[in-house]
Design an enzyme around this catalytic site. Structure first.
Site, PDB file in Angstrom:
ATOM      1  N   GLU B  53       0.814  -1.228   0.000  1.00  0.00           N
ATOM      2  CA  GLU B  53       0.000   0.000   0.000  1.00  0.00           C
ATOM      3  C   GLU B  53       0.844   1.274   0.000  1.00  0.00           C
ATOM      4  OE1 GLU B  53      -0.601  -2.600   1.965  1.00  0.00           O
ATOM      5  OE2 GLU B  53      -2.740  -3.131   1.863  1.00  0.00           O
ATOM      6  N   PHE B 115     -11.315  -7.220  14.068  1.00  0.00           N
ATOM      7  CA  PHE B 115     -10.279  -7.671  13.139  1.00  0.00           C
ATOM      8  C   PHE B 115      -9.960  -6.575  12.130  1.00  0.00           C
ATOM      9  CE2 PHE B 115      -9.106  -9.815   9.096  1.00  0.00           C
ATOM     10  CZ  PHE B 115      -7.850 -10.245   9.501  1.00  0.00           C
ATOM     11  N   GLN B 116      -8.692  -6.280  11.960  1.00  0.00           N
ATOM     12  CA  GLN B 116      -8.203  -5.230  11.057  1.00  0.00           C
ATOM     13  C   GLN B 116      -8.823  -3.860  11.357  1.00  0.00           C
ATOM     14  OE1 GLN B 116      -8.309  -6.771   6.956  1.00  0.00           O
ATOM     15  NE2 GLN B 116      -6.237  -7.562   7.291  1.00  0.00           N
ATOM     16  N   LYS B 165     -17.599  -0.258   6.880  1.00  0.00           N
ATOM     17  CA  LYS B 165     -18.099  -1.257   5.945  1.00  0.00           C
ATOM     18  C   LYS B 165     -19.621  -1.278   5.830  1.00  0.00           C
ATOM     19  CE  LYS B 165     -17.638  -5.880   4.270  1.00  0.00           C
ATOM     20  NZ  LYS B 165     -17.008  -7.179   4.301  1.00  0.00           N
ATOM     21  N   MET B 482      24.728   8.967   1.532  1.00  0.00           N
ATOM     22  CA  MET B 482      24.597  10.225   2.264  1.00  0.00           C
ATOM     23  C   MET B 482      24.915  10.023   3.743  1.00  0.00           C
ATOM     24  SD  MET B 482      24.165  13.374   1.785  1.00  0.00           S
ATOM     25  CE  MET B 482      23.179  14.012   0.431  1.00  0.00           C
TER      26      MET B 482
END
Lengths: 165, 574
Positions: B53, B115-116, B165, B482
């Site tokens: 993502e 969940f999630q 949802k 760097m």
């Protein structure tokens, strides 16, 4: 120096957390914060007491104003204004002398005793921060303080000035 | 006309379509399956399936950076949403418009550690311009329209829309209503400069003997680049760019003195340090520009133009603040000069340019290329020739980013895509993909390092799926260059964890993903081999260039010094 900011913002879920988050995220101080819905239920009004030099306060005002939910912000401490804080103090007053002393001091500070038991007095007092501090210093000498709760300051501009959408 | 009735999930897709969205970058998961089902049943909005993502956010971000569109991300709740955090912060720091649609568990489960479940609004709050949670399906089109309006207007930025949802249920339909105009009573950015401030600024600039124009990314986001050039030519002042502002004036313009700041050119930093009037346009006096703020341009009057009032006088006190959109303010300034017939001291102006040309003659970007190894600077210069200076260039973060900023003169705005504010390693590859989606006909090059490229290398798979023939030029020095440079300069050369043991065989790796890989290590063949790689127009080519391991980026500001206290080479004091 203490600065009092008055903020009018959308009364949306999470809008208060945006204000508080902004203060911690940018390392600004909050001395006190009060919030409640206004007459118009879609808006909330917040009073924040903070501190910092001129540059810091200018930056705080700009950053708060930048939040999408914020409609207005005004610095009240620089203008003619009225500020008050509400305080409850629960005191241990076991002897009659102590109880009398509390009544007298409360009277001098124009407070009220709003609850009492055999041994405890609860005093309600409103005023500026300094007055509330002075009361605490006075009663401390005569009795034990069990608990203190303070509302943080609320403030309003004097005269015709108003914070309106 | 019958009222369109749609489910919440279908409304999401319909709203995106109505707002002109062509591409959505995302990854499916439990809480957004209804939206994915709605996407499946139409063909207007194309979904691009990433491998992580974070890459979706960088793709959407670069899509925005290289166009006038708004990049859109669609992810599921919990890990899908939290994987976006780095990408959202990247867009936020560079003021890039982006809309992130994140799934959320059903309303009745919020707060139950379902969940999630993640409090996405809470997680993203410090790094978004604003965020919304949709509490009813009917709200969805309006909220998405508001998110688009906020993302793009004023000072742009990312906006999160959280979608529980239950409000996406495909079996419950509602009237679809898309507002034709968005008005928010609490949001009204100032666009036009205050006439009094315009007068002050215009007068100060014309009276200046040593003016400098310091132009940042705000010029590009306001589409004010042509005006910037007209303004600069009228004032005949040197123009310096921030890392984000590169391309706002052509890199080959005679008045352009290069990038300023930590790795700015000698002439840019010297001009700033010796200016009597500086006008900052859509720039924010970042610490990577100012160096020690107490010593910053003490002799200069500062005019600061920005659409965001909170940026003005945040780091450096502005003598003349001007709040407004850069395009409008530049027009106002040009109009004021025209009306008032102000003229400048031409003698002072020629003296100023004589001084600047002396600084230019130091040739601060020269480097030794006789060592037998390929110098990173050399690669960028060769790339510039091979691409005629016209390619979209994305970069990751580190030495290669600075070499690119210094050695590839950009000819137009939105050509240079990099993570300036947050400095996000892993940005370059997905960014190049986002640019390629938006400009399929254009050459798109990702310049990366052996550290950065490995932070989102899984996206080579996405490139295969969507046939994205970008070119990746890896400046491979086997080190975190760097970090190593700082350790050389500040930590007595103690290279704590700055070298990359066990680098993969990049050629084999990209071949495994179905692309073409090339190794280049001979300086005498560099340009020829680079040209050959770029001739493979319809292939993704990963060009692994083995470069000099010990090269440092110069010029470099001295720590705690003024803006123009610089090292010009290893141990070479200015």
């Amino acid at each position: 120096m203490q600065t009092i900011l008055s903020i009018l913002l959308e009364n949306e879920p999470g809008s208060l957390s945006r204000i508080i988050g902004l203060f911690s995220q940018r390392a600004f101080n909050i001395e006190s914060l009060t919030v409640a819905a206004t007459e118009d239920k879609s808006l909330s009004r917040i009073t924040i007491a903070t501190n910092g030099d001129h540059e810091k306060i200018e930056q705080i005002i700009k950053q708060v104003n930048k939040l999408v939910d914020v409609l207005r912000i005004s610095e009240l401490s620089g203008k003619a204004h009225i500020e008050r804080e509400l305080m409850f103090v629960k005191l241990n007053a076991q002897t009659s002398d102590a109880r009398e002393e509390i009544v007298r001091t409360t009277d001098i500070f124009r407070g009220q005793i709003v609850d009492c038991t055999n041994q405890l007095y609860t005093v309600q007092l409103s005023g500026k921060k300094e007055k509330l501090n002075a009361f605490i210093r006075s009663v401390k000498r005569q009795s034990d303080i069990i608990e203190i709760v303070r509302s943080g300051c609320v403030a309003i501009a004097r005269g015709a000035t108003a914070l309106k959408p | 006309m019958t009222q369109l009735k749609l489910s919440g999930a279908a409304m999401v897709v319909q709203a995106l379509n109505d707002l002109g969205v062509k591409h959505v970058f995302g990854y499916p998961g439990g809480s957004v399956l209804d939206i994915y089902d709605a996407l499946f049943q139409q063909s207007e909005v194309q979904h691009v399936l990433v491998r992580h993502e974070q890459a979706a956010t960088h793709m959407a971000d670069a899509y925005s950076r290289s166009t006038d569109q708004i990049g859109v991300v669609l992810v599921t709740s919990g890990p899908g949403a939290t994987n976006c955090i780095t990408g959202i912060a990247t867009a936020y720091m560079d003021s890039i418009p982006m809309v992130i649609l994140s799934g959320q568990v059903a309303t009745h489960l919020i707060g139950d550690d379902a969940f999630q479940e993640t409090d996405m609004l809470g997680c993203s709050r410090p790094i978004v311009k604003h965020s919304y949670s949709c509490r009813a399906a009917e709200e969805i089109p309006t909220i998405i329209a508001k998110a688009f309006h906020l993302a793009k207007s004023g000072r742009p930025g990312p906006v999160v829309v959280d979608l529980p949802k239950d409000n996406l249920n495909p079996n419950a339909t509602f009237d679809y209503f898309m507002p034709s105009e968005i008005k928010l009573r609490s949001y009204n950015p100032t666009i036009k400069g205050h006439p009094k401030q315009i007068k002050k600024a215009a007068t100060a600039l014309m009276a200046a003997k040593r003016p400098v124009i310091y132009a940042g990314g705000g010029v590009i986001s306001a589409n004010a680049c042509d005006l910037l050039v007209a303004f600069a030519e009228k004032l005949n002042a040197p123009v310096t760019n921030t890392l984000m502002g590169l391309g706002s004036i052509p890199g080959t313009h005679p008045q352009f003195v290069g990038m300023l700041g930590m790795h700015g050119t000698y002439e840019a930093n010297k001009s700033m340090g010796n200016a009597d009037v500086i006008i900052a346009l859509g720039a924010r006096f970042d610490d990577r520009v100012t160096n020690n703020t107490d010593k910053f341009c003490t002799g200069a009057e500062i005019i600061h133009v920005d659409i965001d009032p909170s940026t003005i006088s945040k780091n450096i006190r502005a003598d003349i603040p001007v709040v407004g959109s850069i395009d409008i303010v530049l027009k106002q300034l040009l109009d004021f000069w025209q009306q008032e017939q102000l003229s400048q001291d031409s003698e002072a102006n020629s003296l100023w340019w004589a001084q600047i040309s002396e600084w230019r003659n130091r040739n601060c970007l020269k480097y030794d290329n006789s060592t037998g190894t390929i110098k990173p600077q050399q690669v960028i210069e060769a790339l510039y020739r091979v691409t005629d200076g016209q390619a979209y260039i994305t970069s990751d973060v580190g030495q290669h980013q600075m070499f690119t900023a210094l050695y590839y003169p950009f000819s137009r705005p939105k050509q240079w895509i990099n993570s300036g504010g947050l400095g996000t390693m892993g940005f370059g590859l997905p960014a190049a993909m986002g640019v390629k989606m938006a400009h399929p006909e254009s050459e798109v090059v990702c310049i990366s390092g052996d550290g950065s490229i490995q932070m989102n290398i899984q996206e080579l798979s996405t490139c295969m799926q969507y046939d994205l023939p970008i070119k990746i030029v890896l400046l491979n020095n086997g080190n975190l260059g760097m970090v190593k440079q700082w350790q050389d300069m500040i930590y007595d050369g103690r290279h704590s964890h700055s070298y990359m043991q066990s680098l993969p065989d990049f050629v084999k790796l990209v071949e495994a993903y179905g692309h073409v890989g090339v190794n280049i290590s001979d300086p005498s063949k560099l340009e020829q081999e680079l040209t050959q790689a770029f001739e493979l127009k319809d292939k993704l080519v990963f060009i692994n260039v083995i470069v000099e391991e010990h090269e440092h980026v110069y010029p470099m500001q001295k720590r705690l010094g003024a803006i123009d206290d610089m090292w010009l080479g290893k141990g070479v004091d200015q």
